[in-house]
Write a protein that holds these residues in place. Structure first.
Motif, mmCIF file in Angstrom:
data_model
loop_
_atom_site.group_PDB
_atom_site.id
_atom_site.type_symbol
_atom_site.label_atom_id
_atom_site.label_comp_id
_atom_site.label_asym_id
_atom_site.label_seq_id
_atom_site.Cartn_x
_atom_site.Cartn_y
_atom_site.Cartn_z
ATOM 1 N N PHE A 149 0.817 -1.210 0.000
ATOM 2 C CA PHE A 149 0.000 0.000 0.000
ATOM 3 C C PHE A 149 0.852 1.262 0.000
ATOM 4 C CE2 PHE A 149 -2.696 -3.175 2.214
ATOM 5 C CZ PHE A 149 -3.747 -3.205 1.308
ATOM 6 N N ASP A 150 2.050 1.176 -0.572
ATOM 7 C CA ASP A 150 2.960 2.313 -0.496
ATOM 8 C C ASP A 150 2.803 3.302 -1.645
ATOM 9 O OD1 ASP A 150 4.189 1.706 1.883
ATOM 10 O OD2 ASP A 150 5.603 0.332 0.947
ATOM 11 N N HIS A 151 1.891 3.035 -2.563
ATOM 12 C CA HIS A 151 1.639 4.024 -3.611
ATOM 13 C C HIS A 151 0.194 3.900 -4.069
ATOM 14 C CE1 HIS A 151 1.640 1.241 -7.108
ATOM 15 N NE2 HIS A 151 2.495 0.560 -6.382
ATOM 16 N N PRO A 152 -0.356 4.932 -4.709
ATOM 17 C CA PRO A 152 -1.786 4.967 -5.024
ATOM 18 C C PRO A 152 -2.246 3.832 -5.920
ATOM 19 C CG PRO A 152 -0.812 7.155 -5.247
ATOM 20 C CD PRO A 152 0.323 6.206 -5.029
ATOM 21 N N GLY A 153 -1.370 3.275 -6.750
ATOM 22 C CA GLY A 153 -1.783 2.221 -7.667
ATOM 23 C C GLY A 153 -1.820 0.848 -7.050
ATOM 24 N N ALA A 154 -1.392 0.715 -5.810
ATOM 25 C CA ALA A 154 -1.285 -0.615 -5.199
ATOM 26 C C ALA A 154 -2.562 -0.986 -4.469
ATOM 27 C CB ALA A 154 -0.104 -0.648 -4.241
ATOM 28 N N LYS A 155 -3.671 -0.978 -5.163
ATOM 29 C CA LYS A 155 -4.939 -1.303 -4.532
ATOM 30 C C LYS A 155 -5.225 -2.795 -4.561
ATOM 31 C CE LYS A 155 -7.215 3.123 -5.309
ATOM 32 N NZ LYS A 155 -8.382 3.789 -5.907
ATOM 33 N N ARG A 156 -4.626 -3.506 -5.485
ATOM 34 C CA ARG A 156 -4.882 -4.931 -5.601
ATOM 35 C C ARG A 156 -3.612 -5.594 -6.088
ATOM 36 N NH1 ARG A 156 -9.260 -7.943 -5.740
ATOM 37 N NH2 ARG A 156 -10.660 -6.153 -5.841
ATOM 38 N N GLN A 157 -3.395 -6.812 -5.658
ATOM 39 C CA GLN A 157 -2.238 -7.555 -6.138
ATOM 40 C C GLN A 157 -2.305 -7.636 -7.654
ATOM 41 O OE1 GLN A 157 0.321 -8.544 -4.600
ATOM 42 N NE2 GLN A 157 1.324 -9.763 -6.163
ATOM 43 N N GLU B 141 9.508 10.667 3.562
ATOM 44 C CA GLU B 141 9.798 9.490 4.386
ATOM 45 C C GLU B 141 8.494 8.910 4.897
ATOM 46 O OE1 GLU B 141 12.512 8.077 8.220
ATOM 47 O OE2 GLU B 141 12.612 10.138 7.492
ATOM 48 N N LYS B 142 8.309 7.592 4.692
ATOM 49 C CA LYS B 142 7.115 6.894 5.144
ATOM 50 C C LYS B 142 7.523 5.815 6.135
ATOM 51 C CE LYS B 142 4.156 8.138 1.342
ATOM 52 N NZ LYS B 142 3.085 7.724 0.417
ATOM 53 N N PRO B 143 6.556 5.175 6.808
ATOM 54 C CA PRO B 143 6.914 4.238 7.888
ATOM 55 C C PRO B 143 7.898 3.147 7.490
ATOM 56 C CG PRO B 143 4.574 4.713 7.961
ATOM 57 C CD PRO B 143 5.091 5.385 6.725
ATOM 58 N N SER B 144 7.736 2.549 6.325
ATOM 59 C CA SER B 144 8.604 1.429 5.953
ATOM 60 C C SER B 144 9.442 1.683 4.714
ATOM 61 C CB SER B 144 7.768 0.158 5.726
ATOM 62 O OG SER B 144 6.847 0.368 4.672
ATOM 63 N N VAL B 145 9.213 2.801 4.033
ATOM 64 C CA VAL B 145 9.932 3.065 2.785
ATOM 65 C C VAL B 145 10.320 4.529 2.684
ATOM 66 C CG1 VAL B 145 8.744 1.212 1.525
ATOM 67 C CG2 VAL B 145 7.807 3.533 1.488
ATOM 68 N N MET C 135 15.724 -3.565 -5.898
ATOM 69 C CA MET C 135 15.949 -3.026 -4.563
ATOM 70 C C MET C 135 14.739 -3.230 -3.648
ATOM 71 S SD MET C 135 18.162 0.484 -5.161
ATOM 72 C CE MET C 135 17.087 1.228 -6.380
ATOM 73 N N GLY C 136 13.705 -3.883 -4.159
ATOM 74 C CA GLY C 136 12.530 -4.162 -3.339
ATOM 75 C C GLY C 136 11.503 -3.058 -3.336
ATOM 76 N N GLY C 137 11.591 -2.121 -4.293
ATOM 77 C CA GLY C 137 10.652 -1.016 -4.343
ATOM 78 C C GLY C 137 9.631 -1.168 -5.446
ATOM 79 N N THR D 19 9.815 3.882 -4.653
ATOM 80 C CA THR D 19 10.086 3.666 -3.238
ATOM 81 C C THR D 19 11.294 2.763 -3.060
ATOM 82 O OG1 THR D 19 8.638 1.716 -3.109
ATOM 83 C CG2 THR D 19 7.632 3.863 -2.671
ATOM 84 N N ILE D 20 11.969 2.949 -1.930
ATOM 85 C CA ILE D 20 13.099 2.117 -1.525
ATOM 86 C C ILE D 20 12.837 1.676 -0.086
ATOM 87 C CG2 ILE D 20 15.598 1.996 -1.138
ATOM 88 C CD1 ILE D 20 14.829 2.345 -4.047
ATOM 89 N N PRO D 21 12.854 0.369 0.210
ATOM 90 C CA PRO D 21 12.592 -0.069 1.590
ATOM 91 C C PRO D 21 13.659 0.426 2.557
ATOM 92 C CG PRO D 21 13.216 -1.927 0.195
ATOM 93 C CD PRO D 21 13.069 -0.757 -0.706
ATOM 94 N N LYS D 22 13.227 0.717 3.772
ATOM 95 C CA LYS D 22 14.171 1.210 4.777
ATOM 96 C C LYS D 22 15.106 0.115 5.287
ATOM 97 C CE LYS D 22 11.545 5.084 6.676
ATOM 98 N NZ LYS D 22 10.926 5.659 7.892
ATOM 99 N N ASP D 23 14.618 -1.127 5.241
ATOM 100 C CA ASP D 23 15.419 -2.228 5.796
ATOM 101 C C ASP D 23 15.764 -3.220 4.694
ATOM 102 O OD1 ASP D 23 16.683 -4.112 7.285
ATOM 103 O OD2 ASP D 23 14.883 -4.866 8.290
#
Length: 634
Positions: free
Chosen positions: A184-192, A541-545, A595-597, A614-618
């Motif tokens: 859910f890290d971007h507007p287009g990610a509403k469904r797999q 900066e967002k919680p996980s990315v 990179m997992g984004g 996006t780039i994951p923080k971890d």
């Protein structure tokens, strides 16, 4: 043993075989709905969960479900044993097999919801807990002579015991685990958007549909006399009507509301319709099957929208399909069962929900404190196939690479034809000025060919870049890239670069360089000819990315080309000077994914484009992955 009891036992065995098809259907549906990198892990988990749930039900669950009413549970405890002893007019092995597969079905519901992020060993602990304690306890209340059965609670084939309980456990698991990485890290990610195989998922739903005939039909057994078998065809037909009603409602919703035929919603509509008639497939009114099925699909769609709004990640839609329609089924029994009451059905359903919620919160919370039940970001990016199972179900080569040779050859021929044609003309002409022009065209074609080859080499090698992370100062990186552009003459006085205070992030420096380099070059190549280029690079900066934005005021992209722009050799502005090779944005997408984004864009033709990624923080790799990449780098 009478002929009626023998036939009832055989009917139970046939029904158990159909329920086994349901278990296969659950596995196929889940495997088809998840991404290709997790299919082997999903199938492994489903097979192991069947065995663990069955064994736990054998050791403890059966006694808890049917032994409490015989006196003190502990003093009367004994592991179930086979033989020819009768239990309720049935041979014990037939009855035990039938009920144990109900327990497995309840476990399978939860498996789909937590797919792609829960560790297999942690899920198997849940499977054992569900088969030994949760399912048997509420099964005793409803079917084993417990207090709900004594007070007239109706649940013919498990609407609450299997489906409501499984859906609620799936919801709790999804909440505690959290969504999949970048879900859910971007507007287009509403469904797999990347299921491994919709045909496999569709086959899974058909197997579930067929298996439901045994699920509901077998629940009518045993019968008192041969005439009692006459109810089973009506129950099976009513079951089929529920699925049909769910499909029809989902089709109408998809076409009228979504303006498309949404296969995922239609498949879930069939399952929701089946769940919605499970508490009452013995209704005397044939048309009610269609009505109940349509209501189940409506509840499923509303619940699915709510979960998306709340950003609760359910990989296969298990919660919308099983929780709401299961509760609906249990409550509407009152509409035609003379001995059922609203108070009993509502209170009984609420009691089941409370004990299931309490037990699962206790289990999931305890597991979270004691062990790491979720894949770490690096493992999730690679997928469970490689990190947990050790081998992949599918060839994980980028699908773009399958047509890569053909497309690359086609694009490389263009500058080769130019070189060949003008070299022939240069040989024939005696005019020095014409010869110079021909040589210039040859030089330009060779430069284009070299640039294209360089981009192709980068694109094809991204899968092999070692995923070692290090601190990257994004501001210095962008300044360095822009400075190089100015040295090559691509920058200019009419260009304006604005940057937020970009952070230092831990990521792959090589991949991050490719991302910024190609996005900035893309903005320069496709700037608007009638106005100075304004390039802005933002950061949030967002919680996980970390979310970055690269925006320009250039030519923009037509809305129907928003996704295709990331394909290899996609060019939508051939008139641009210089025209791109059509590889840069494909490199960006692949680098971001490595990179997992995730990456998406907002654009308006003629007004400019904003690319977000996006780039994951971890990005911490696992010890094995780290060792492998150290060896690769050396």
């Amino acid at each position: 043993m009478s002929i009626t009891e023998v036939l009832s036992s055989m009917g139970l065995l046939i029904s158990a075989g159909l329920i086994m098809l349901m278990i296969v259907g659950f596995a196929f549906l889940e495997a088809g709905a998840v991404s290709r990198k997790s299919v082997a892990a999903i199938l492994t988990k489903n097979v192991a969960a069947l065995a663990v749930t069955t064994m736990s039900f054998y050791l403890l669950g059966h006694q808890l479900m049917f032994g409490i009413g015989e006196g003190n549970f502990l003093s009367a405890y004994q592991v179930w044993g086979d033989g020819d002893q009768q239990e309720g007019g049935l041979l014990q092995p037939a009855y035990w097999l039938f009920v144990s597969l109900f327990a497995v079905s309840s476990t399978s519901i939860v498996s789909g919801a937590v797919a792609e992020r829960m560790r297999i060993n942690a899920f198997l602990i849940f499977a054992a807990f569900n088969g030994a304690l949760v399912f048997p306890l509420i099964g005793n209340w409803v079917w084993g002579g417990g207090w709900l059965q004594q007070n007239g609670f109706h649940d013919f084939a498990g609407a609450t015991v299997v489906h409501t309980a499984g859906g609620l456990a799936a919801l709790i698991g999804s909440l505690i685990l959290g969504p999949r990485l970048n879900r859910f890290d971007h507007p287009g990610a509403k469904r797999q958007t990347s299921p491994s195989s919709l045909p496999l998922a569709t086959l899974g739903v058909f197997l579930l549909w067929i298996g439901w005939f045994g699920f509901n039909g077998g629940s009518a057994l045993p019968v008192e006399d041969l005439a009692g078998f006459a109810d089973i065809p009506r129950i099976v037909a009513f079951t089929n009507s529920g699925a049909v009603g769910g499909v029809l409602f989902a089709c109408v919703y998809s076409r009228l509301v979504l303006r498309r035929w949404d296969l995922v919603i239609i498949l879930n509509g069939a399952l929701a319709g089946l769940v919605a008639i499970t508490a009452a497939p013995h209704s005397q009114h044939a048309y009610m099957g269609f009505v109940f099925g349509a209501c189940g699909a409506a509840i499923m769609i509303a619940t699915d929208r709510l979960l998306l709004r709340l950003k609760i990640d359910d990989a296969v839609g298990a919660v919308p399909v099983h929780l709401g329609p299961g509760l609906f089924s249990a409550i509407v029994v009152v509409s035609f069962a003379n001995d059922a009451s609203w108070e009993t059905q509502i209170f009984g359903s609420a009691a089941i929900c409370l004990v299931v919620a309490f037990a699962n919160l206790l289990l999931w919370g305890g597991l979270t404190m004691l062990t790491n039940i979720r894949l770490n970001p690096s493992e999730e990016i690679q997928g469970g196939d490689l990190t947990e199972v050790g081998h992949a179900a599918y060839d994980l080569i980028d699908p773009d690479m399958k047509n890569f040779s053909y497309i690359a050859t086609h694009d490389l021929k263009e500058p080769l034809r130019t070189i060949h044609s003008f070299s022939q003309l240069a040989e024939k002409t005696e005019n020095r000025e014409e010869c110079r022009q021909y040589l210039t065209r040859i030089r330009d074609a060779s430069v284009k060919m070299r640039s294209l080859i360089d981009d192709l080499i980068i694109y094809s090698s991204l899968n092999h870049v070692a995923n070692l992370s290090e601190p990257v100062d994004c501001r210095k990186l962008v300044n360095s890239i822009y400075s190089d552009l100015e040295k090559r003459g691509d920058g200019g006085r009419d260009h304006t670069l604005k940057m937020d205070e970009l952070p230092v992030v831990t990521c792959n420096a090589t991949l991050m360089t490719h991302v910024f380099q190609n996005l900035i070059q893309n903005a320069v190549n496709y700037r608007h000819p009638d106005r100075p280029l304004q390039l802005e690079i933002g950061f949030t900066e967002k919680p996980s990315v970390y979310e970055f934005a690269v925006s320009d005021n250039g030519l923009g992209i037509a809305q129907n080309n928003r996704e295709a722009v990331f394909d290899v050799f996609s060019r939508f502005h051939p008139q641009a000077k210089p025209a791109g090779n059509g590889v840069g944005l494909a490199i960006v997408r692949k680098a971001v994914f490595r990179m997992g984004g995730v990456i998406w864009l907002q654009t308006k033709l003629g007004a400019g484009t904003s690319f977000f990624f996006t780039i994951p923080k971890d990005p911490t790799p696992t010890p094995k992955e780290h060792a492998d990449e150290q060896q690769l780098r050396s």
